[in-house]
Write a protein that holds these residues in place. Structure first.
Motif, short mmCIF file in Angstrom:
data_model
loop_
_atom_site.label_atom_id
_atom_site.label_comp_id
_atom_site.label_asym_id
_atom_site.label_seq_id
_atom_site.Cartn_x
_atom_site.Cartn_y
_atom_site.Cartn_z
N GLN A 132 0.81 -1.35 0.20
CA GLN A 132 0.17 0.17 0.06
C GLN A 132 0.79 1.44 0.13
OE1 GLN A 132 -3.35 -0.62 2.79
NE2 GLN A 132 -3.98 -2.15 3.17
N ARG A 136 1.56 4.09 -2.67
CA ARG A 136 1.18 5.72 -2.95
C ARG A 136 1.93 5.94 -3.72
NH1 ARG A 136 -1.39 3.25 1.39
NH2 ARG A 136 0.46 4.37 3.13
N GLU A 151 4.82 9.84 1.71
CA GLU A 151 4.93 8.68 1.44
C GLU A 151 6.00 8.16 1.93
OE1 GLU A 151 2.00 7.19 1.07
OE2 GLU A 151 1.05 9.17 1.08
#
Length: 188
Positions: A132, A136, A151
């Motif tokens: 994830q 991102r 991120e």
């Protein structure tokens, strides 16, 4: 099943070290029952550790602005994908084929093997976190390049969690299963 705290990471519980005391790690390569298949399996473990380190080190270097963002994104996609795919395939094979074979060979270690299977479920969550956060970052490189670096701390947190987990889990797994394989002359 005996409950063990799989998050503590202090090695195998004492009752799961019965064969490890008889077959210590430093003697494995010279043991006549140490088959090429065992060596390949342990080699896969080494590869997982190395790929997890690449992802973590690359991310640290990216945070320190030592890497080109496009090059980092390419490597993150490549090595992150390799880590996730290979770990999922490896532990699925262990849960479906390898551990049942070991349980059938020596039921004294069923609790330990079930502990390792529980680890695999925890690993799935850690891998999902890496997927994830990495996805991102990679998507933001296309959609909002200036926001992509936000991120990176999460990618690093996930990569380092996987490193710590692999260090404990793979050591526990080897310390439990290799002595069973040697003792029962399996996979030779």
């Amino acid at each position: 099943m005996t409950q063990y705290d799989i998050t503590v990471g202090q090695g195998l519980p004492e009752d799961m070290q019965t064969l490890l005391r008889e077959y210590p790690r430093d003697a494995w390569p010279d043991h006549p029952n140490f088959a090429a298949s065992i060596e390949r399996w342990m080699g896969a473990h080494t590869m997982f550790r190395q790929i997890a380190e690449i992802v973590a080190v690359d991310t640290e270097e990216m945070l320190d602005k030592k890497l080109d963002p496009d090059w980092y994104a390419m490597r993150l996609g490549h090595f992150g994908n390799a880590l996730v795919r290979n770990l999922h395939g490896h532990h699925t094979w262990e849960d479906r084929k390898f551990f049942p074979e070991l349980m059938a060979a020596d039921d004294r270690f069923i609790d330990g093997l079930e502990m390792l299977e529980a680890d695999h479920h925890e690993m799935d969550g850690l891998l999902d976190g890496l997927v994830q956060s990495s996805n991102r970052f990679i998507k933001l490189m296309d959609l909002s390049r200036q926001d992509a670096p936000s991120e990176l701390p999460e990618v690093l947190t996930n990569a380092q969690a996987i490193q710590r987990f692999l260090d404990r889990h793979l050591t526990d797994e080897e310390d439990l299963t290799v002595p069973i394989l040697l003792h029962h002359k399996l996979r030779g």
